[in-house]
Design a protein around this motif. Structure first.
Motif, mmCIF file in Angstrom:
data_model
loop_
_atom_site.group_PDB
_atom_site.id
_atom_site.type_symbol
_atom_site.label_atom_id
_atom_site.label_comp_id
_atom_site.label_asym_id
_atom_site.label_seq_id
_atom_site.Cartn_x
_atom_site.Cartn_y
_atom_site.Cartn_z
ATOM 1 N N SER A 257 -33.169 -26.691 14.063
ATOM 2 C CA SER A 257 -33.290 -25.229 14.098
ATOM 3 C C SER A 257 -33.378 -24.737 15.543
ATOM 4 O O SER A 257 -33.954 -25.392 16.420
ATOM 5 N N ALA A 259 -34.318 -21.398 15.803
ATOM 6 C CA ALA A 259 -35.035 -20.147 15.558
ATOM 7 C C ALA A 259 -36.236 -20.060 16.494
ATOM 8 O O ALA A 259 -36.813 -21.076 16.895
ATOM 9 N N HIS A 261 -40.062 -18.934 17.179
ATOM 10 C CA HIS A 261 -41.339 -18.540 16.584
ATOM 11 C C HIS A 261 -42.426 -18.682 17.635
ATOM 12 O O HIS A 261 -42.345 -19.539 18.517
ATOM 13 N N HIS A 332 -27.799 -17.432 20.645
ATOM 14 C CA HIS A 332 -28.842 -16.940 19.739
ATOM 15 C C HIS A 332 -28.446 -17.174 18.290
ATOM 16 O O HIS A 332 -27.283 -16.959 17.905
ATOM 17 N N SER A 333 -29.381 -17.628 17.502
ATOM 18 C CA SER A 333 -29.100 -17.948 16.093
ATOM 19 C C SER A 333 -28.896 -16.705 15.234
ATOM 20 O O SER A 333 -28.340 -16.795 14.139
ATOM 21 N N GLN A 335 -31.289 -15.057 13.873
ATOM 22 C CA GLN A 335 -32.464 -14.890 13.025
ATOM 23 C C GLN A 335 -33.551 -14.111 13.762
ATOM 24 O O GLN A 335 -33.710 -14.262 14.979
ATOM 25 N N PRO A 336 -34.312 -13.288 13.056
ATOM 26 C CA PRO A 336 -35.420 -12.586 13.719
ATOM 27 C C PRO A 336 -36.498 -13.564 14.152
ATOM 28 O O PRO A 336 -36.727 -14.591 13.502
ATOM 29 N N THR A 338 -40.187 -14.971 14.633
ATOM 30 C CA THR A 338 -41.410 -14.899 13.840
ATOM 31 C C THR A 338 -42.621 -15.016 14.755
ATOM 32 O O THR A 338 -42.720 -15.975 15.530
#
Length: 418
Positions: A257, A259, A261, A332-333, A335-336, A338
């Motif tokens: 991943s 993403a 976070h 950038h993926s 995805q927002p 987290t």
């Protein structure tokens, strides 16, 4: 961040050195120099030299060299990052190459080994380059291959620091800060403040690969101008902790991943002198830690919720910067991001406008974070205090808790054979 992507995607990683880099810079200003000793012209001993290129020792030299390199790279197809001035990147279809510059030291990485070699050859046509091959030792940081990943270690730097401070034979400790005692600026002044400045300043550079030191070092930095015997004892405690963690460093492992976070936390009114709170955050790209902070807040907060919200704002700004850099590089993926916070009031504030009337004094922070949540860029979730990874950046912790969080920050020990 780029090291994390290199490890995760299996990119090529090379290290370069420019021979006499500063001598390559062209001066934009008019600079005169006395004739160097041993090279004076006997016919015109009163004449001076008009410099066309920069020399080591000139204030303009680093800027002139970087401009020369920067202009050449742009002429060969590189683009300069608008987010980080030390980063340039080259894109050709699906191939990407990234180049990081620090004075005459260069790191080049990319997903196309042939393209990396081609760009190196172009660079060598103008500058005298020494190709150092795979990245080994850079700016005092050693990169060690472990378990298909990298471990960034500063053990040589730590050993040298212990020698300079006379703590080579000290007894190791399990944590860098004591849980039971807070520090204040009221005590007997330390009789060697210069030593305090040098050692604490050197400790700051260690936090590049040892995020677990961030809180303890940040706390010591507050007393640079009012150092006391008590503060020096706390410096020695940090050095004793370093003695026991010479083989530790920041580990980067392959991550499926990409993403983002992040964890944010604060310790409300923790400073006994001015009652300001301490903020801390940890930002992850996939499973790898890429950014962290421990910092005293600039203003006094009137509630724990306000302190936590300011900490959330700090990490939001950092994540916004990371996202903008990834978007600029096309990595950038989508995805927002987290964000994890252990204060329910703050998680409600991010989504519930009814609370606005009770938080007028944090209006700017409120709007910044809430707009990010409303636009779908961020997801703010609650995490229990026991699972709050940023807790290590806001307060001293008992040894078992400190060791557990240190491991979750990817601070790991070298394998026995390394």
């Amino acid at each position: 961040m780029l090291f994390s992507l290199t490890v995760s995607k299996g990119w090529t990683l090379r290290q370069l050195d420019i021979h006499n880099a500063f001598l390559n810079g062209h001066l934009a200003e008019t600079v005169y120099m006395k004739q160097p000793p041993g090279y004076e012209d006997p016919m015109t001993p009163g004449h001076v030299c008009h410099l066309q290129r920069s020399l080591y020792g000139l204030k303009q030299a680093p800027r002139a060299w970087f401009k020369r390199l920067h202009d050449f790279l742009l002429s060969t197809g590189f683009q300069a990052s608008k987010t980080d001035v030390s980063l340039l990147y080259y894109t050709a279809r699906d191939s990407r190459v990234f180049l990081l510059v620090y004075e005459d030291d260069i790191i080049m990485m990319g997903n196309d080994a042939k393209l990396v070699t081609t760009l190196l050859q172009r660079l060598s046509t103008t500058f005298k380059i020494r190709d150092l091959g795979a990245l080994g030792f850079f700016l005092g940081i050693e990169t060690i291959v472990v378990d298909d990943g990298l471990l960034l270690s500063q053990r040589r730097y730590m050993t040298d620091l212990l020698g300079r401070s006379g703590m080579v034979d000290c007894k190791p400790l399990a944590t860098p800060a004591a849980v039971t005692k807070s520090i204040t600026p009221v005590d007997t002044p330390y009789d060697n403040p210069t030593q305090y400045w040098h050692i604490v300043g050197a400790l700051q550079y260690l936090t590049i690969t040892l995020p677990d030191l961030s809180y303890a070092v940040n706390r010591l930095c507050k007393f640079m101008h009012t150092s006391t015997e008590e503060h020096w004892n706390l410096v020695k405690r940090v050095l004793r902790y370093i003695k026991g963690t010479l083989d530790f460093g920041l580990q980067l492992t392959p991550s499926v991943s990409t993403a983002i976070h992040a964890y944010s936390d604060s310790d409300w009114a923790s400073c006994p002198v001015d009652r300001k709170s301490t903020s801390g955050y940890a930002v992850y790209l996939g499973s790898n830690l890429i950014s962290w902070l421990s910092k005293k807040q600039c203003t006094v907060t009137r509630s724990s919720t306000e302190a936590e919200y300011k900490a959330l704002t700090d990490v939001s700004i950092e994540v916004t910067w990371v996202v903008s850099l990834l978007q600029e590089l096309g990595l950038h993926s989508g995805q927002p991001a987290t964000l994890w916070c252990d204060n329910l009031g703050v998680t409600y504030l991010c989504a519930n406008p009814v609370f606005h009337a009770r938080t007028k004094h944090v209006e700017i922070d409120y709007h910044f974070v809430r707009d990010k949540v409303a636009s779908g860029d961020f997801l703010v979730n609650y995490v229990s205090t026991t699972d709050q990874l940023a807790d290590i950046f806001t307060k001293p912790l008992p040894s078992p808790c400190f060791s557990a969080l240190r491991g979750k920050l990817n601070v790991a020990s070298l394998p026995p054979c390394a």
